[in-house]
Design a protein around this motif. Structure first.
Motif, short mmCIF file in Angstrom:
data_model
loop_
_atom_site.label_atom_id
_atom_site.label_comp_id
_atom_site.label_asym_id
_atom_site.label_seq_id
_atom_site.Cartn_x
_atom_site.Cartn_y
_atom_site.Cartn_z
N ALA A 7 62.76 9.27 -1.86
CA ALA A 7 61.83 10.13 -1.14
C ALA A 7 61.00 9.32 -0.14
N ALA A 8 60.54 8.15 -0.55
CA ALA A 8 59.73 7.31 0.33
C ALA A 8 60.57 6.77 1.49
N ALA A 9 61.82 6.42 1.22
CA ALA A 9 62.70 5.91 2.27
C ALA A 9 62.96 6.99 3.32
N LEU A 10 63.27 8.19 2.88
CA LEU A 10 63.54 9.26 3.84
C LEU A 10 62.28 9.74 4.54
N HIS A 11 61.14 9.61 3.89
CA HIS A 11 59.87 9.91 4.58
C HIS A 11 59.66 8.92 5.73
N GLY A 42 65.96 19.70 -1.79
CA GLY A 42 64.77 20.28 -1.17
C GLY A 42 64.01 19.36 -0.27
N LEU A 43 64.31 18.07 -0.25
CA LEU A 43 63.49 17.13 0.50
C LEU A 43 63.61 17.33 2.00
N LEU A 44 64.71 17.94 2.46
CA LEU A 44 64.95 18.03 3.89
C LEU A 44 64.18 19.17 4.55
N ILE A 103 61.38 20.04 6.31
CA ILE A 103 60.29 19.31 6.96
C ILE A 103 59.68 20.13 8.06
N SER A 104 58.49 19.75 8.46
CA SER A 104 57.81 20.40 9.58
C SER A 104 58.18 19.69 10.86
N SER A 105 58.73 20.41 11.82
CA SER A 105 59.13 19.78 13.09
C SER A 105 57.91 19.25 13.82
N TYR A 106 56.79 19.94 13.74
CA TYR A 106 55.60 19.47 14.45
C TYR A 106 55.09 18.16 13.84
N THR A 107 54.97 18.12 12.52
CA THR A 107 54.39 16.95 11.86
C THR A 107 55.12 15.67 12.24
N TYR A 108 56.43 15.69 12.11
CA TYR A 108 57.16 14.44 12.28
C TYR A 108 57.42 14.12 13.74
N ALA A 109 57.45 15.13 14.61
CA ALA A 109 57.62 14.86 16.03
C ALA A 109 56.38 14.20 16.61
N GLN A 110 55.23 14.34 15.94
CA GLN A 110 53.97 13.82 16.47
C GLN A 110 53.50 12.56 15.74
N THR A 147 53.70 2.79 10.10
CA THR A 147 53.33 1.61 9.32
C THR A 147 52.97 2.01 7.89
N THR A 148 52.18 3.06 7.74
CA THR A 148 51.79 3.53 6.41
C THR A 148 53.01 3.96 5.61
N ALA A 149 53.94 4.67 6.25
CA ALA A 149 55.15 5.13 5.55
C ALA A 149 55.98 3.95 5.08
N ALA A 150 56.08 2.90 5.89
CA ALA A 150 56.84 1.71 5.49
C ALA A 150 56.15 1.01 4.33
#
Length: 337
Positions: free
Chosen positions: A78-82, A9-11, A13-20, A27-30
């Motif tokens: 989950a954090a890595a793929l985020h 289920g992790l895949l 995703i919102s195209s808008y969220t990650y495209a922007q 940096t925060t995700a890393a």
């Protein structure tokens, strides 16, 4: 889903969220990914910024450094793929995860046993270079069979997303539940459409050799250069063909965040669309070995499909000045001193 055994289920995703996504988001995700690691897994995943490993990239099955998905728990996965999601468009993220999932298809096609993990979607490695933050340059890499994505950041801004490699084996899945699936379809279809639009004179200029090279010519070189012969110039194309070439280039640069794609497009425009060339080698239809490249002084794109009877695709995008962020960081260091 593509990774049923890893992250169900992790895949979604919102195209808008990650495209922007912004540099600060990345940096925060890393930082969030690193916070999930204990001392042992952090030692595997983290390298200094100036470690030579940062420039050691490849796209074949081989021993690698970094922290593989198979060594992560679900929270870490989950954090890595985020982190990957924040650096890609929805299109690019889907390609990357679909290519990883093809390891399951290959395992069946190659008749590998349940205990044979040579083909395994968990054999993909995450590496972080430097300390993610606004003060100093840092970067990260996702790499395994047929995926090598290299990102560099500075001042809370993503400054480079190359070198970048996507491959697909099989190019079109020949059998099984996913028969007909073609992960890198646009790259092939648009390439053939442009080729078939050329008249006899244009085709003579574009066709650089009868047989396609067995591999992308630049390989995993640290620094790529313009290749000869260049092929057919953009200025020698009619307006429809020029639009087709622009559309094909967009397939490659639109794999990343809008910010990063805009940077790449600006570099292309500065170097000049009239300095862009399209070259072809090999067969003019799927099923035979074929190759194309697109280049101007800013970027180099190579597409090669020769292995497995023309059903095994390799593609690469190189920023000829700013792979690994080197050009932008050079300016950064000069300004600082």
């Amino acid at each position: 889903m593509l990774f049923r055994t890893l992250l169900p289920g992790l895949l979604l995703i919102s195209s808008y969220t990650y495209a922007q996504s912004t540099g600060k988001d990345i940096t925060t995700a890393a930082q969030q990914f690193l916070q999930t690691l204990d001392a042992g897994t952090r030692q595997q995943a983290v390298f200094t910024w100036d470690d030579a490993e940062r420039f050691h990239w490849n796209f074949v099955p081989m021993p690698r450094k970094g922290l593989p998905l198979k060594a992560m728990n679900k929270q870490q996965q989950a954090a890595a793929l985020h982190l990957l999601q924040t650096c890609m468009s929805a299109q690019g993220y889907k390609k990357a995860t679909s290519i990883i999932a093809l390891e399951n298809v290959l395992k069946v096609l190659e008749n590998r046993g349940a205990d044979d993990h040579y083909r395994d979607p968990a054999n993909y490695y995450f590496s972080v270079f430097g300390e993610p933050g606004p003060q100093k340059p840092w970067g990260w890499r996702l790499e395994g069979h047929h995926v090598s994505l290299n990102f560099s950041a500075a001042n809370n801004t993503l400054i480079a997303s190359t070198p970048s490699f996507f491959g697909s084996n099989p190019g079109i899945v020949p059998s099984g539940p996913e028969k007909g699936k073609q992960v890198l379809k646009q790259e092939a279809v648009l390439g053939f459409e442009l080729l078939h639009s050329l008249d006899k004179t244009q085709l003579q200029q574009a066709m650089i050799q009868t047989d396609a090279p067995r591999e992308i010519i630049t390989g995993n070189q640290r620094k790529a250069m313009l290749l000869d012969p260049p092929g057919l110039a953009y200025s020698q194309m009619n307006p429809r063909q020029q639009q087709m070439l622009q559309q094909l280039v967009a397939v490659y640069i639109d794999n990343y965040t809008k910010l990063m794609a805009d940077i790449l497009l600006k570099e292309i425009k500065t170097a000049g669309w009239n300095n862009m060339h399209f070259a072809w080698a090999g067969a003019s239809a799927w099923g035979g070995g074929h190759y194309y490249r697109i280049q101007n002084p800013a970027i180099l794109i190579e597409y090669d499909n020769t292995q497995n009877n023309g059903n095994h695709v390799h593609t690469v995008l190189r920023d000829l000045k700013n792979d690994f962020g080197e050009d932008v960081l050079k300016e950064h260091y000069q300004a600082a001193h």
